[in-house]
Design a protein around this motif. Structure first.
Motif, PDB file in Angstrom:
ATOM      1  N   MET A   1       1.148  77.183   4.052  1.00 19.62           N
ATOM      2  CA  MET A   1       0.202  77.009   5.163  1.00 19.62           C
ATOM      3  C   MET A   1       0.855  76.296   6.343  1.00 19.62           C
ATOM      4  O   MET A   1       0.790  76.723   7.492  1.00 19.62           O
ATOM      5  CB  MET A   1      -1.007  76.206   4.657  1.00 19.62           C
ATOM      6  N   ILE A   4       3.097  78.187   8.735  1.00 19.06           N
ATOM      7  CA  ILE A   4       2.330  79.129   9.571  1.00 19.06           C
ATOM      8  C   ILE A   4       1.743  78.419  10.781  1.00 19.06           C
ATOM      9  O   ILE A   4       1.878  78.856  11.915  1.00 19.06           O
ATOM     10  CB  ILE A   4       1.216  79.820   8.743  1.00 19.06           C
ATOM     11  N   LEU A   7       4.393  77.611  13.209  1.00 20.43           N
ATOM     12  CA  LEU A   7       4.804  78.826  13.921  1.00 20.43           C
ATOM     13  C   LEU A   7       3.808  79.137  15.049  1.00 20.43           C
ATOM     14  O   LEU A   7       4.209  79.376  16.198  1.00 20.43           O
ATOM     15  CB  LEU A   7       4.873  80.002  12.939  1.00 20.43           C
ATOM     16  N   ILE A   8       2.523  79.084  14.709  1.00 23.73           N
ATOM     17  CA  ILE A   8       1.492  79.403  15.707  1.00 23.73           C
ATOM     18  C   ILE A   8       1.555  78.424  16.877  1.00 23.73           C
ATOM     19  O   ILE A   8       1.526  78.814  18.042  1.00 23.73           O
ATOM     20  CB  ILE A   8       0.084  79.390  15.054  1.00 23.73           C
ATOM     21  N   LEU A  11       4.491  79.160  19.088  1.00 22.80           N
ATOM     22  CA  LEU A  11       4.252  80.351  19.910  1.00 22.80           C
ATOM     23  C   LEU A  11       3.377  80.013  21.109  1.00 22.80           C
ATOM     24  O   LEU A  11       3.632  80.431  22.217  1.00 22.80           O
ATOM     25  CB  LEU A  11       3.610  81.453  19.074  1.00 22.80           C
ATOM     26  N   PHE A  12       2.321  79.214  20.858  1.00 26.09           N
ATOM     27  CA  PHE A  12       1.425  78.839  21.947  1.00 26.09           C
ATOM     28  C   PHE A  12       2.139  78.026  23.004  1.00 26.09           C
ATOM     29  O   PHE A  12       1.962  78.250  24.200  1.00 26.09           O
ATOM     30  CB  PHE A  12       0.208  78.071  21.409  1.00 26.09           C
ATOM     31  N   ILE A  14       5.272  78.052  23.721  1.00 29.17           N
ATOM     32  CA  ILE A  14       6.146  78.950  24.497  1.00 29.17           C
ATOM     33  C   ILE A  14       5.320  79.706  25.536  1.00 29.17           C
ATOM     34  O   ILE A  14       5.668  79.780  26.703  1.00 29.17           O
ATOM     35  CB  ILE A  14       6.879  79.946  23.571  1.00 29.17           C
ATOM     36  N   THR A  15       4.176  80.240  25.104  1.00 26.28           N
ATOM     37  CA  THR A  15       3.327  81.008  26.007  1.00 26.28           C
ATOM     38  C   THR A  15       2.915  80.184  27.211  1.00 26.28           C
ATOM     39  O   THR A  15       3.033  80.612  28.347  1.00 26.28           O
ATOM     40  CB  THR A  15       2.046  81.462  25.280  1.00 26.28           C
ATOM     41  N   ASN A  18       5.763  79.269  29.521  1.00 25.82           N
ATOM     42  CA  ASN A  18       6.236  80.466  30.202  1.00 25.82           C
ATOM     43  C   ASN A  18       5.322  80.836  31.365  1.00 25.82           C
ATOM     44  O   ASN A  18       5.772  81.096  32.465  1.00 25.82           O
ATOM     45  CB  ASN A  18       6.306  81.612  29.190  1.00 25.82           C
ATOM     46  N   ARG A  22       5.612  80.927  36.759  1.00 24.61           N
ATOM     47  CA  ARG A  22       5.548  82.064  37.684  1.00 24.61           C
ATOM     48  C   ARG A  22       4.965  81.660  39.026  1.00 24.61           C
ATOM     49  O   ARG A  22       4.034  80.868  39.086  1.00 24.61           O
ATOM     50  CB  ARG A  22       4.729  83.196  37.060  1.00 24.61           C
ATOM     51  N   LYS A 181      -2.407  82.030  34.991  1.00 23.45           N
ATOM     52  CA  LYS A 181      -3.283  83.117  34.546  1.00 23.45           C
ATOM     53  C   LYS A 181      -4.520  82.531  33.913  1.00 23.45           C
ATOM     54  O   LYS A 181      -4.429  81.685  33.048  1.00 23.45           O
ATOM     55  CB  LYS A 181      -2.508  83.998  33.542  1.00 23.45           C
TER      56      LYS A 181
END
Lengths: 181, 289
Positions: A1, A4, A7-8, A11-12, A14-15, A18, A22, A181
């Motif tokens: 668990m 995971i 990892l999630i 990822l968030f 990084i998002t 990122n 811009r 965004k």
């Protein structure tokens, strides 16, 4: 668990990081100027969209051809109807990378952008030099270059050869602000 | 199993957020919607198909000067140099009060007639979201004949010399090179020379253009009148022509059985038989300032 969740979370993060890097403008200015023996023709478009991804130095520009404003409405009609065929090719686009993007800072400096310019459905590689300034909350870009109409399959009929130049001077000015965004 | 599904879900959302990696796609999403999105333009090159009006208007604050000519009949032969000895001319000034409303004044040498008109663009043809299949304009004009009757000599008041025209112009640009227009028309003449002739005339116009190149198009125009002036054996007006466009000018070369260039004339008072050779060669030249 646990892995995971980690990892999630990663990822968030990084998002988020990122998307914050811009810079975008919706009212960039593009002007073109045709100097011919019979007349000078100029047109302005102040609704150009441009975006820079500050993490990668990539840049994209989208220009709606029908937003170019001419001195005479008839010129504008002919431009859209006969020359750039706006119904068929509504936009001109540019997609490329700013070379040495990391060197750009708050003092105005020259930099080159290499990429593909698409006008009238024809794509051609361009290397364009511009002035760049980057502050915390803005990236300013301006400059000019020349477009050859033959390169993009835009034909000038013999009767108006003295009214329309083959080489068009294009100048641009974009003031990008952070885009969330 | 639940956790697995959840993970997949999160990764999927994550990928969805990243799918906008292409900067141009972001620009597409960010592009503001414009009022003029999808409006079909340039249904016809000029404000006239040939003799009659097209749905095209002059743009805001543009002034157009039009010189129109119709020579005599081709079948008059060499003696009259195929009609070139005789000529009718109309000068007009047309001005765009805004992008949708054009006002015009004109003077025809035929019967020394003055005319003025208003043309209003009611609906634009649109593609895409708010699509609409037709461009619809309304046209109204009033014409005053100032030439005196030569025989029998009759004094006429100004009002008696007036005639009115109302038209609904319904046009569609089918493709880049093909457009057509239907033009229901009503003409009212305050005075007719013969009691047998109707004061009011109903007609339906058909007009079309086919583009041969970006600057040249082939046009055709036909007006069918449902009731006609019997005393002059009036004919339906038929015209063919070519539009040639060069910068600020539009040239129209015309072959028509009508010798007049205003609606009440060519729709209601045409006497030439096109297929009998009663063809008037002519042109319209327009210059926009």
């Amino acid at each position: 668990m646990k892995p995971i969740i980690t990892l999630i979370c990663c990822l968030f993060i990084i998002t988020i990081s990122n998307s914050q890097e811009r810079y975008l403008t919706k009212n960039g200015a593009v002007n073109f100027f045709s100097k011919a023996p019979m007349e000078d023709i100029t047109a302005d478009n102040n609704q150009v969209l441009s975006i820079i991804d500050a993490t990668t130095g990539k840049m994209a520009i989208s220009i709606l051809m029908k937003s170019f404003l001419f001195e005479k409405a008839l010129m504008q009609e002919h431009f859209n109807e006969n020359y750039v065929e706006s119904d068929k090719y509504p936009k001109a686009t540019f997609k490329g990378s700013i070379l040495n993007f990391d060197a750009i800072n708050s003092t105005k400096s020259k930099a080159k952008v290499k990429g593909n310019l698409t006008i009238h459905g024809v794509t051609k590689e361009y290397l364009i030099e511009g002035n760049f300034t980057r502050t915390d909350d803005a990236i300013l870009v301006d400059g000019e270059f020349t477009v050859n109409l033959d390169d993009f399959g835009i034909k000038i009929p013999a009767v108006v050869a003295k009214n329309i130049a083959k080489n068009i001077k294009v100048s641009f000015k974009f003031n990008h602000t952070p885009f969330k965004k | 199993m639940k956790k697995f599904v959840l993970t997949i879900f999160f990764i999927a959302t994550h990928i969805a957020m990243f799918s906008q990696d292409d900067l141009l796609d972001i620009l597409d999403d960010e592009a503001p919607k414009s009022k003029t999105d999808g409006v079909v333009t340039s249904t016809f090159k000029g404000t006239r198909i040939l003799n009659g009006h097209s749905v095209e208007n002059r743009k805001d604050k543009e002034l157009e000067f039009i010189i129109s000519h119709r020579f005599g009949r081709l079948n008059t032969g060499f003696k009259d140099l195929f009609g070139l000895d005789e000529s009718n001319v109309r000068f007009s000034l047309e001005y765009g009060l805004n992008d949708n409303l054009t006002i015009g004044i004109g003077r025809s040498s035929f019967e020394k007639t003055y005319d003025s008109f208003l043309k209003y663009s009611l609906f634009k043809q649109r593609r895409g979201e708010k699509s609409f299949p037709f461009a619809i304009s309304l046209f109204g004009s009033i014409a005053a004949k100032t030439q005196e009757e030569s025989f029998p000599i009759k004094e006429r008041s100004f009002a008696e010399n007036l005639s009115y025209v109302g038209q609904v112009l319904i046009a569609r640009k089918v493709s880049k090179s093909f457009s057509y227009q239907l033009t229901p028309t009503y003409i009212h003449r305050n005075t007719v020379t013969n009691v047998a002739d109707p004061n009011g005339i109903f007609a339906l116009g058909f007009g079309s253009r086919v583009k041969l190149s970006n600057r040249v198009s082939l046009n055709g125009e036909y007006y069918h009148a449902f009731n006609e002036s019997v005393s002059i054996n009036a004919q339906n007006s038929l015209a063919f022509g070519v539009d040639i466009e060069t910068g600020g000018h539009v040239f129209q070369l015309i072959f028509s059985n009508a010798r007049t260039m205003i609606e009440k004339g060519f729709i209601a008072e045409t006497t030439g038989d096109f297929f009998g050779g009663d063809i008037h060669f002519g042109f319209n030249i327009s210059r926009t300032f």
